[in-house]
Design an enzyme around this catalytic site. Structure first.
Site, PDB file in Angstrom:
ATOM      1  N   GLU A   1       0.890  -1.244  -0.114  1.00  0.00           N
ATOM      2  CA  GLU A   1      -0.050  -0.037   0.075  1.00  0.00           C
ATOM      3  C   GLU A   1       0.819   1.257   0.057  1.00  0.00           C
ATOM      4  OE1 GLU A   1      -2.707   0.261   3.351  1.00  0.00           O
ATOM      5  OE2 GLU A   1      -2.377   2.434   3.486  1.00  0.00           O
TER       6      GLU A   1
ATOM      7  N   GLU B   1      -2.273  11.906   2.729  1.00  0.00           N
ATOM      8  CA  GLU B   1      -2.960  11.681   4.202  1.00  0.00           C
ATOM      9  C   GLU B   1      -2.932  12.733   5.193  1.00  0.00           C
ATOM     10  OE1 GLU B   1      -1.818   7.813   5.972  1.00  0.00           O
ATOM     11  OE2 GLU B   1      -3.672   7.433   6.769  1.00  0.00           O
TER      12      GLU B   1
END
Ligand SMILES: *[C@@H]1O[C@H](CO)[C@@H](O)[C@H](O)[C@H]1NC(C)=O
Ligand SMILES: *[C@@H]1O[C@H](CO)[C@@H](O)[C@H](O)[C@H]1NC(C)=O
Ligand SMILES: *[C@@H]1O[C@H](CO)[C@@H](O)[C@H](O)[C@H]1NC(C)=O
Ligand SMILES: *[C@@H]1O[C@H](CO)[C@@H](O)[C@H](O)[C@H]1NC(C)=O
Ligand SMILES: *[C@@H]1O[C@H](CO)[C@@H](O)[C@H](O)[C@H]1NC(C)=O
Length: 383
Positions: free
Chosen positions: A143, A148
């Protein structure tokens, strides 16, 4: 084509290419593979249609048939895509706020350049948004978190999450990135399961300063040599990224802010074809934790903070486009590894699944996809 899963032994085919000398740059250029934009943006994405059953956020991620009624996923008058947490409904105690989690149906292999061009990203207390990619067989296949944010964080954070063995060297000499390495072990299961992380040094990379600068572009290049991430405030977007159908050349962009070289994390080994996900969680396993939510967001609980819709006027993405460019040869030391050469010259590629045992990994903090992975096929055709 079966990808090498480790080592850098030079195959006969690539040895032949090496003998032929440098591969012409023209072959290495990225070109637009998929454009998600405007009214047709949502074609090709799946909506979650469930509560946040993976990271325990205080949200209900609407299904595709609920999105319009809930008014949380649509294209605005300017032609930009809005993905948001609901900011109209007052909830009862314990309630879940409507929000969005969408994932591409397509997967993209090593040799891809991922771009999100946005004018606004969600921020504020309780808010935990991300633009990220992952395999169906997570954590096997990896991932990468390209954007974020959480609560009142003032900069973007990048992360990789992988199975054991992928790390980042903490380089203090010959620095290869502009961001700050904050954790060096990418193993999804260790520490607080936060992965190996960089923090951007620029406040413009997140929050109100991002919006004030007219937004910008979050970019990740996933190559056999490295995963590299750039952030460009709107005023500094490179010319080769301005048009969606250009031929971006990361070699001309200067240092990335986050850099994960294959020397300590063999990208071919740890990364399989990736789906893109964009989501907005509220509270949950990161934003809602004591010491993360509080004290910066007050002394109350995150769960109670979620009940008041007026707290979420900034909890939205405004996205001009999400793009994936393909066909890239490794842009760092293209000829330094045989795998890179193989990755660059393939057309339509099929990648063998990783260890079957790893597909049964237990649920972790981050999303787990226990979909039986037979063979992930990457079709490079478009439109
Ligand atoms: C979580 O929700 C998704 C979407 O409904 C579903 O496919 C998946 O099986 C659920 N996972 C778990 C661990 O409950
Ligand atoms: C510095 O890093 C670059 C990029 O990774 C590399 O090509 C170069 O060999 C390094 N130089 C030294 C002295 O380590
Ligand atoms: C990296 O090295 C610097 C300087 O020695 C140190 O301050 C920092 O804590 C290290 N970071 C990590 C993630 O190990
Ligand atoms: C960046 O944001 C932090 C936190 O809001 C603030 O303390 C700092 O002064 C800002 N830096 C710049 C250069 O504006
Ligand atoms: C919800 O947020 C949007 C975007 O910030 C804002 O335009 C709108 O006025 C808000 N709605 C309510 C009911 O406050």
């Amino acid at each position: 084509m079966r990808w090498p899963t480790g080592g850098s032994a030079i195959s006969p085919a690539s040895a032949a290419l090496l003998l032929l000398g440098a591969i012409p740059r023209a072959e290495a250029a990225y070109s637009l593979q998929t454009l998600y934009q405007g009214e047709s943006f949502f074609n090709g994405w799946s909506f979650w249609g469930n509560r946040d059953n993976l990271t325990n956020g205080a949200v209900y991620y609407v299904g595709s048939n609920e999105a319009a009624r809930a008014n949380v996923a649509y294209t605005n008058a300017a032609g930009n895509v809005i993905l948001k947490a609901d900011n109209t409904s007052t909830l009862a105690i314990g309630g879940l706020r409507n929000s969005v989690r969408i994932t591409t149906q397509e997967t993209y292999d090593i040799g891809s350049l991922f771009v999100m061009d946005a004018y606004h990203v969600p921020f504020g207390c309780a808010v935990w948004p991300a633009f990220w990619t992952h395999t169906r067989s997570w954590p096997s296949g990896g991932e990468q978190d390209i954007f974020e944010g959480v609560n009142l964080a003032s900069q973007n954070q990048a992360a990789l999450h992988t199975v054991v063995g992928c790390t980042v060297a903490n380089t203090t000499t010959n620095v290869t990135q502009t961001g700050t390495l904050t954790y060096d072990n990418c193993d999804y299961s260790v520490a607080a399961k936060h992965g190996c992380t960089y923090t951007d040094s620029r406040n413009q990379s997140y929050g109100q300063p991002f919006a004030d600068g007219g937004g910008g572009m979050y970019v990740a290049e996933t190559s056999s040599d490295a995963i590299s991430m750039w952030f460009f405030p709107r005023a500094n977007i490179p010319a080769d990224l301005l048009a969606t159908n250009g031929t971006p050349d990361p070699k001309t962009w200067g240092l990335p802010w986050a850099y994960y070289p294959s020397s300590s994390c063999n990208i071919n080994q740890y990364f399989a074809p990736q789906q893109i996900t964009i989501n907005i969680a509220l509270c949950g396993d990161w934003a809602g934790q004591p010491g993360v939510f509080s004290p910066s967001c007050g002394t109350g609980s995150c769960a109670n903070y979620v009940l008041d819709p007026s707290n979420f006027d900034d909890a939205y993405f405004e996205i001009a486009s999400v793009r994936v460019y393909g066909g890239g040869l490794n842009t760092r030391g293209a000829l330094s590894s045989a795998s890179g050469v193989i990755g660059g010259i393939g057309g339509s590629q099929t990648r063998a699944p990783m260890s079957g045992a790893r597909l049964q990994s237990s649920a972790g903090l981050m999303p787990v996809f226990l979909v039986a992975l037979v063979v992930a096929t990457l079709t490079q055709s478009l439109f």
